[in-house]
Design an enzyme around this catalytic site. Structure first.
Site, PDB file in Angstrom:
ATOM      1  N   SER A 120       1.872 -34.792  13.849  1.00 56.54           N
ATOM      2  CA  SER A 120       1.210 -34.406  15.095  1.00 56.54           C
ATOM      3  C   SER A 120       2.157 -33.561  15.924  1.00 56.54           C
ATOM      4  O   SER A 120       3.389 -33.732  15.854  1.00 56.54           O
ATOM      5  CB  SER A 120       0.807 -35.649  15.900  1.00 56.54           C
ATOM      6  OG  SER A 120       0.348 -35.298  17.189  1.00 56.54           O
TER       7      SER A 120
ATOM      8  N   TYR B  42       3.526 -43.620  20.646  1.00 53.11           N
ATOM      9  CA  TYR B  42       2.851 -42.860  19.592  1.00 53.11           C
ATOM     10  C   TYR B  42       3.637 -41.595  19.250  1.00 53.11           C
ATOM     11  O   TYR B  42       3.879 -41.294  18.069  1.00 53.11           O
ATOM     12  CB  TYR B  42       1.443 -42.486  20.053  1.00 53.11           C
ATOM     13  CG  TYR B  42       0.711 -41.570  19.099  1.00 53.11           C
ATOM     14  CD1 TYR B  42       0.082 -42.075  17.968  1.00 53.11           C
ATOM     15  CD2 TYR B  42       0.640 -40.190  19.335  1.00 53.11           C
ATOM     16  CE1 TYR B  42      -0.600 -41.240  17.098  1.00 53.11           C
ATOM     17  CE2 TYR B  42      -0.038 -39.351  18.465  1.00 53.11           C
ATOM     18  CZ  TYR B  42      -0.649 -39.879  17.351  1.00 53.11           C
ATOM     19  OH  TYR B  42      -1.313 -39.047  16.485  1.00 53.11           O
TER      20      TYR B  42
END
Length: 253
Positions: free
Chosen positions: A145, A158
Site C-alpha cells: 500500500s 496499519y
C-alpha cells in the site's frame, strides 16, 4: 506452468475473498488460467466465488487459511502446492485495516493487527517462496500500500505494517533473483472496497477492478513495483521527502 504464450495457468490466493483478489482472478481466468485455489478463513463463505470461477472454465477449490496462525502456514501452503501440482502465481491479499482511534486504546488489538498484516505475511510469503524455489519458477504478488511509503498518524499501525511488509517483499525479491521466482509488489492508493466504506477517499482513489488491471499487467511484465494508479509513484517521490513538520500538515488534510 504458464502456457505457450505466457498466460498464467494456476493461481493460489491468500485472502481469496479480497475484492482486489477477486477481480484479479476473474481477469486471469479470462486469459486462460485454469486452476484456482482460494486460501481463506472460511471456505464455505466463498462457495459462490468458486461456482463463478468453475462456470468460467477453471478448476476452483478453497482451503482453510488463517493469516494469524503462523504455525500452520508451512503445512497449509505446502498442501496447496502439492494438490495443485504446480502454481504459477501466488497472490497475497490478506490483511486488516483497523481503526486507529480504537487501536489507540487497545494495545492488544494493535498487536493482533500487526501479527496478521506483518508477521502473518512474512510467514506465508516465506513458505510460498520455498515452494516456488523447489518447483523452479513462479511469481509472488504482494499487495502492499502507499500507506507504507510514509506512515500517517491517522493509520499509524496499519501503515507501519505495510511499511514492514513492503520492505520484506523487496528483500525477498532480491533473495530470489536467479531462482526463476519473481516478486511483484503492488502499491495501491485508496481503494473503494467494503473495508474502506465510510472513510473519506484520498486523492487519486481507485477501484478493485482498476487495481486488478494493473496487477495483471505487472505479472505480465514481471514488474518489481506496481503503483495503482501510476501517478502515485511521482506523488510519493515528493511526499516521502517532505520535512516532518510539512508532512504533518499535508497528511492531516
Amino acid at each position: 506452468m504458464r502456457d505457450a504464450v505466457g498466460n498464467v495457468s494456476s493461481v493460489l490466493v491468500l485472502g481469496g475473498a479480497s475484492e482486489i483478489a477477486t477481480e484479479t482472478v476473474r481477469r486471469l481466468i479470462a486469459q486462460r488460467c485454469r486452476t484456482v485455489t482460494l486460501a481463506v478463513r472460511s471456505p464455505a463463505k466463498v462457495a459462490d466465488l468458486l461456482e463463478e470461477y468453475r462456470s468460467a472454465g477453471a478448476t476452483a477449490t478453497a482451503i482453510a487459511f488463517d493469516g494469524a496462525a503462523t504455525a500452520t502456514h508451512a503445512d497449509v501452503i505446502g498442501r496447496a502446492f502439492g494438490d495443485a501440482g504446480d502454481i504459477d502465481v501466488v497472490l497475497s491479499a490478506f490483511g486488516q485495516l483497523g481503526s486507529q482511534a480504537e487501536l489507540d486504546d487497545d494495545p492488544t488489538a494493535a498487536a493482533e493487527l500487526v501479527n496478521v498484516n506483518f508477521a502473518g505475511q512474512v510467514s506465508a510469503l516465506t513458505a510460498c517462496a520455498a515452494e516456488m524455489r523447489r518447483q523452479g519458477h513462479g511469481t509472488i504478488v504482494v499487495i502492499s500500500s502507499v500507506a507504507g511509503e510514509r506512515v500517517r498518524k491517522d493509520n499509524a499501525v496499519y501503515g507501519a505494517t505495510k511499511a514492514g511488509l513492503d520492505g520484506f517483499a523487496q528483500a525477498l525479491g532480491d533473495r530470489l533473483v536467479g531462482t526463476g521466482v519473481d516478486v511483484v509488489i503492488v502499491r495501491p492508493g485508496f481503494v473503494h472496497t467494503a473495508m474502506t466504506e465510510g472513510l473519506t477517499p484520498a486523492p487519486f482513489s481507485t477501484t478493485p477492478d482498476r487495481v486488478a488491471d494493473d496487477i495483471v499487467e505487472g505479472i505480465r511484465r514481471k514488474s518489481a513495483i506496481v503503483w495503482s494508479p501510476a501517478i502515485l509513484r511521482w506523488l510519493f517521490t515528493v511526499m516521502r521527502h517532505l520535512p516532518r513538520p510539512v508532512w504533518r500538515i499535508v497528511s492531516n488534510r
